[in-house]
Motif scaffolding. Structure first.
Motif, PDB file in Angstrom:
ATOM      1  N   GLU A  21       0.834  -1.200   0.000  1.00 33.59           N
ATOM      2  CA  GLU A  21       0.000   0.000   0.000  1.00 33.59           C
ATOM      3  C   GLU A  21       0.872   1.255   0.000  1.00 33.59           C
ATOM      4  O   GLU A  21       1.606   1.518   0.952  1.00 33.59           O
ATOM      5  CB  GLU A  21      -0.903   0.008   1.232  1.00 33.59           C
ATOM      6  N   LYS A  25      -2.427   7.061  -0.909  1.00 33.46           N
ATOM      7  CA  LYS A  25      -3.867   6.873  -0.702  1.00 33.46           C
ATOM      8  C   LYS A  25      -4.246   7.039   0.762  1.00 33.46           C
ATOM      9  O   LYS A  25      -5.185   7.748   1.097  1.00 33.46           O
ATOM     10  CB  LYS A  25      -4.292   5.498  -1.201  1.00 33.46           C
ATOM     11  N   TYR A  26      -3.521   6.353   1.640  1.00 37.80           N
ATOM     12  CA  TYR A  26      -3.786   6.451   3.073  1.00 37.80           C
ATOM     13  C   TYR A  26      -2.535   7.005   3.757  1.00 37.80           C
ATOM     14  O   TYR A  26      -1.475   6.382   3.693  1.00 37.80           O
ATOM     15  CB  TYR A  26      -4.133   5.086   3.672  1.00 37.80           C
ATOM     16  N   LYS A 251      -9.854  -2.082   1.771  1.00 40.65           N
ATOM     17  CA  LYS A 251      -9.391  -2.227   0.399  1.00 40.65           C
ATOM     18  C   LYS A 251     -10.068  -3.370  -0.347  1.00 40.65           C
ATOM     19  O   LYS A 251      -9.888  -3.523  -1.550  1.00 40.65           O
ATOM     20  CB  LYS A 251      -7.874  -2.466   0.399  1.00 40.65           C
ATOM     21  N   VAL A 253      -9.558  -6.750  -0.183  1.00 39.28           N
ATOM     22  CA  VAL A 253      -8.553  -7.632  -0.769  1.00 39.28           C
ATOM     23  C   VAL A 253      -9.119  -9.031  -0.960  1.00 39.28           C
ATOM     24  O   VAL A 253     -10.214  -9.366  -0.492  1.00 39.28           O
ATOM     25  CB  VAL A 253      -7.292  -7.688   0.129  1.00 39.28           C
TER      26      VAL A 253
END
Length: 285
Positions: A21, A25-26, A251, A253
């Motif tokens: 990640e 985004k985060y 997310k 996943v």
């Protein structure tokens, strides 16, 4: 481990590595606030069922004549004793809780975050509540703490670089204060926080039970520090896996990835659980 030896930064890095990640985004702060903090509380709650080394906080309560309710710290997990102490911390009187239907009343009982005393106190006195913290506090990392000359009182940052500032009085009691690298000083030291005062107009002050060793034993400005649970590698790994599961849900996943994270979480929880449940082996189970 992160190059700074920070607990929080290490966990953030591992969460991102688990999920590949990027930080675009985060943000790190988002991951700490919305993934790491809730899962940290979950992990510590599970460990509290069988750990061998609970931190016990002694909290003073000043009883007032004819007053029934008294506010307790926000992090009381188990309150197991209410006593009077002499100047040498010897117990001179132990107050036992009774049933609500006892002829004289319950003596004392917990009602939410308050202590109820009944029959009402007939005089002013100071009692001491012994309790085990539940680990429900807001961890954070900052670079602008201020250490007092006693080497154990730290004024917290008003705006931490990562995480959240818990301004509830007493919230950090029982947590661990970690002093990280300071310029050329690469030593990392940890101490248990004994008291936490939250100011009305500022972030507050924490004081540890024992002073830090040199080179952090005196007055220092711009201190790199963090407030976290104990700095076990296995605890970092457990919280990292749990936080990664939390973020993985956001997310969406794959099931295969989620199963891998669950295995990592259970493995790490078993390791830290085994470590903490066999520490006092002078009195083995």
């Amino acid at each position: 481990m992160h190059a700074s030896n920070s607990f929080l930064k290490t966990v953030v890095e591992r969460v991102r590595s688990y999920l590949d990640e990027p930080s675009s985004k985060y943000s790190d702060d988002f991951v700490v606030r919305h993934c790491i903090i809730p899962e940290m509380v979950n992990v510590l709650s599970r460990l509290s069922l069988n750990f061998d080394n609970p931190i016990v906080i002694r909290h003073a309560i000043s009883l007032t004549t004819d007053t029934e309710y008294y506010q307790l710290p926000p992090n009381v997990g188990e309150l197991f004793r209410l006593v009077e102490l002499d100047e040498n911390n010897r117990v001179t009187r132990d107050y036992l809780p009774f049933s609500e239907f006892h002829p004289d009343g319950p003596n004392w009982q917990l009602q939410g975050s308050q202590l109820a005393v009944r029959p009402l106190p007939e005089s002013t006195k100071t009692l001491y509540a012994f309790y085990i913290p539940n680990g429900d506090f807001l961890p954070h990392f900052a670079t602008d703490g201020a250490m007092a000359s006693d080497g154990k009182s730290l004024t917290l940052s008003a705006s931490p670089s990562m995480g959240a500032l818990d301004t509830r009085p007493g919230a950090y009691a029982g947590a661990t204060l970690r002093i990280l690298k300071q310029g050329s000083n690469t030593m990392v030291q940890e101490r248990i926080i004994d008291t936490h005062t939250a100011y009305n107009t500022g972030p507050g002050l924490v004081a540890t039970r024992t002073a830090f060793d040199a080179p952090y034993a005196g007055a220092l400005a711009s201190v790199n520090y963090e407030i976290v649970p104990q700095g076990f590698q296995s605890l970092m790994q457990c919280i990292s896996a749990a936080a990664a599961i939390n973020l993985a849900v956001m997310k969406d996943v794959t099931n295969k990835k989620m199963q891998f994270l669950q295995i990592e979480y259970r493995k790490a929880l078993k390791t830290i659980g085994d470590n903490l449940s066999t520490m006092q082996m002078r009195k083995p189970k």
